[in-house]
Design a protein around this motif. Sequence first.
Motif, mmCIF file in Angstrom:
data_model
loop_
_atom_site.group_PDB
_atom_site.id
_atom_site.type_symbol
_atom_site.label_atom_id
_atom_site.label_comp_id
_atom_site.label_asym_id
_atom_site.label_seq_id
_atom_site.Cartn_x
_atom_site.Cartn_y
_atom_site.Cartn_z
ATOM 1 N N LYS A 16 0.961 -1.374 -0.303
ATOM 2 C CA LYS A 16 -0.067 0.211 0.139
ATOM 3 C C LYS A 16 0.939 1.361 0.188
ATOM 4 O O LYS A 16 0.153 2.493 -0.247
ATOM 5 N N ASP A 17 1.831 1.396 0.680
ATOM 6 C CA ASP A 17 3.098 2.231 0.661
ATOM 7 C C ASP A 17 3.609 2.635 -1.146
ATOM 8 O O ASP A 17 4.863 3.775 -1.185
ATOM 9 N N ASP A 18 4.087 1.788 -1.550
ATOM 10 C CA ASP A 18 5.221 1.408 -2.866
ATOM 11 C C ASP A 18 4.044 1.204 -4.216
ATOM 12 O O ASP A 18 5.460 0.361 -4.895
ATOM 13 N N ALA A 19 3.612 0.861 -4.257
ATOM 14 C CA ALA A 19 2.905 0.391 -5.229
ATOM 15 C C ALA A 19 3.399 -1.167 -6.029
ATOM 16 O O ALA A 19 2.941 -1.074 -7.503
ATOM 17 N N PHE A 20 3.076 -1.517 -4.601
ATOM 18 C CA PHE A 20 3.601 -2.980 -5.438
ATOM 19 C C PHE A 20 5.073 -3.099 -6.082
ATOM 20 O O PHE A 20 5.268 -3.389 -6.496
ATOM 21 N N ALA A 21 5.823 -1.973 -5.758
ATOM 22 C CA ALA A 21 7.325 -1.792 -6.260
ATOM 23 C C ALA A 21 7.856 -3.164 -6.352
ATOM 24 O O ALA A 21 8.562 -4.476 -6.309
ATOM 25 N N LYS A 22 8.036 -3.761 -4.150
ATOM 26 C CA LYS A 22 8.780 -4.632 -3.445
ATOM 27 C C LYS A 22 8.305 -5.628 -3.729
ATOM 28 O O LYS A 22 8.948 -7.162 -4.502
ATOM 29 N N GLY A 23 6.587 -6.017 -4.632
ATOM 30 C CA GLY A 23 6.407 -7.145 -4.766
ATOM 31 C C GLY A 23 6.552 -8.050 -5.489
ATOM 32 O O GLY A 23 6.882 -9.168 -6.459
ATOM 33 N N LYS A 24 6.528 -6.640 -6.331
ATOM 34 C CA LYS A 24 7.604 -7.305 -8.327
ATOM 35 C C LYS A 24 8.838 -8.199 -7.898
ATOM 36 O O LYS A 24 8.619 -8.784 -8.852
ATOM 37 N N GLU A 25 9.222 -6.990 -7.854
ATOM 38 C CA GLU A 25 11.214 -7.466 -7.392
ATOM 39 C C GLU A 25 11.324 -8.604 -6.919
ATOM 40 O O GLU A 25 11.584 -9.339 -7.212
ATOM 41 N N LEU A 26 10.640 -9.195 -5.789
ATOM 42 C CA LEU A 26 10.562 -9.935 -4.849
ATOM 43 C C LEU A 26 10.016 -11.366 -5.600
ATOM 44 O O LEU A 26 10.004 -12.398 -5.542
ATOM 45 N N HIS A 27 8.934 -11.145 -6.746
ATOM 46 C CA HIS A 27 8.014 -12.259 -7.737
ATOM 47 C C HIS A 27 9.218 -12.592 -8.362
ATOM 48 O O HIS A 27 9.264 -13.353 -9.256
ATOM 49 N N THR A 28 10.189 -11.970 -9.394
ATOM 50 C CA THR A 28 11.230 -11.686 -9.445
ATOM 51 C C THR A 28 12.152 -13.139 -9.185
ATOM 52 O O THR A 28 12.324 -13.817 -9.768
ATOM 53 N N GLN A 29 12.383 -12.980 -8.147
ATOM 54 C CA GLN A 29 13.032 -13.869 -7.165
ATOM 55 C C GLN A 29 12.233 -15.208 -7.083
ATOM 56 O O GLN A 29 12.699 -16.150 -6.823
ATOM 57 N N PHE A 30 11.162 -15.145 -6.517
ATOM 58 C CA PHE A 30 10.210 -15.769 -6.676
ATOM 59 C C PHE A 30 10.594 -17.142 -7.247
ATOM 60 O O PHE A 30 10.506 -18.279 -7.655
ATOM 61 N N MET A 31 9.792 -16.803 -8.903
ATOM 62 C CA MET A 31 10.220 -16.904 -10.128
ATOM 63 C C MET A 31 11.282 -18.091 -10.486
ATOM 64 O O MET A 31 11.054 -19.211 -10.592
ATOM 65 N N GLN A 32 12.506 -17.327 -10.195
ATOM 66 C CA GLN A 32 13.301 -17.466 -10.406
ATOM 67 C C GLN A 32 13.861 -18.959 -9.376
ATOM 68 O O GLN A 32 14.572 -20.065 -9.750
ATOM 69 N N ALA A 33 13.686 -18.855 -8.284
ATOM 70 C CA ALA A 33 13.902 -19.953 -7.294
ATOM 71 C C ALA A 33 12.453 -20.813 -7.261
ATOM 72 O O ALA A 33 13.294 -22.321 -7.279
ATOM 73 N N PHE A 34 11.668 -20.635 -7.957
ATOM 74 C CA PHE A 34 10.602 -22.059 -7.932
ATOM 75 C C PHE A 34 10.776 -22.439 -9.326
ATOM 76 O O PHE A 34 10.468 -23.411 -9.285
ATOM 77 N N SER A 35 11.609 -21.553 -10.309
ATOM 78 C CA SER A 35 12.312 -22.975 -11.510
ATOM 79 C C SER A 35 13.159 -23.960 -10.792
ATOM 80 O O SER A 35 13.455 -24.582 -11.810
#
Length: 350
Positions: A170-189
């Motif tokens: 709610k404070d960063d317009a999902f900026a860190k959420g999107k960054e973490l998602h990129t890390q997540f998808m790499q780790a998930f693969s």
Amino acid sequence: MKRDLLSTVIGCALLLAGVVGCDDNKTAESAPVSSTASATPVPANPSTSSNVSKNEEKSTDSESIVSEKMHVYIECYNDIDETIYRSIQSYSTWLADLKKGPTGKEEYVYGISKITADLDKCHANMSEVAALKPELEPIDKAALPYINSSIDIVNVINKMNKYYEQQDYKDDAFAKGKELHTQFMQAFSAFKSTSDTYSEAIHEINDRRQAQLLKKIEAQEGKSFDYYALSIMLTSKKINQAIQSDKLDTDATMKQVQDLGEQIEQLKSKQGEAKNDSRDRKPQASTFIDAAEKYLLDAKTRVRRIRDNTPLTTGEKMLMENAPQMVDGTFEKVMDSYNQMVTWFNAMGR
């Protein structure tokens, strides 16, 4: 993607069920000593006797190490794998596309489930047993990549959990959420690849050891209650593997199911004989037989549904979203019955 993840979780359930006998309370037990064994004369050559004894001791030690390895490998898999996939499932429920991740336009934001499994303990235990001799391939080589990739993805998942729990999006317009998602998808693969390899290794070794155990029981006891109980589990696992295939040979699979039914009847006959001798009675045997017959019915229903191309009703489609194990003729319902059967198989002991 949501459906694929659910299927992966069910695959974990199959593995949980598939490891029956791997704790080796069953496999490592020695055969009963016959009354004639104590009367066997001692060989005249003491060195021969010594060599035989050493060979037997070495064989026992090797089996003990293999059993220790499998216990650690399976215990950690069961503690970790399904937990990770269920966490990912919780994340996927509010995303339109898991691969793309959050857009910031989602109506509801549920975050991702935190994972509390003791991965450090598993890493230490798996590292220790992987170094033991004799080597146990292919699982020794698959173990450390698996636990390392598990640690990597859990670290990312728990960072994501904190981010969403604190509602920082709610404070960063999902900026860190999107960054973490990129890390997540790499780790998930990476995790999915090592998880698949590790799971296949457990199945390969476990299937081999169970087949050996079945032969050992037959050699020692003939086609006894224990023989048919284990045979039922092995046949059921083959049926599970068949009915989750995209191209099911319904005729061949129905023959496997019918063979399972015959084995259950043989087991019931052995159970009837055991009732006349308290020494042969098995705790929970009747419950196991009931569970086996329930599995048999559900497996038949699954094959018939595919064979007859029976469509889901409106009510069944609704159930498939949250409780597919309640729908007749689904793989999920077969697996639910199978896991119950495994529970009672293990409860019987040996």
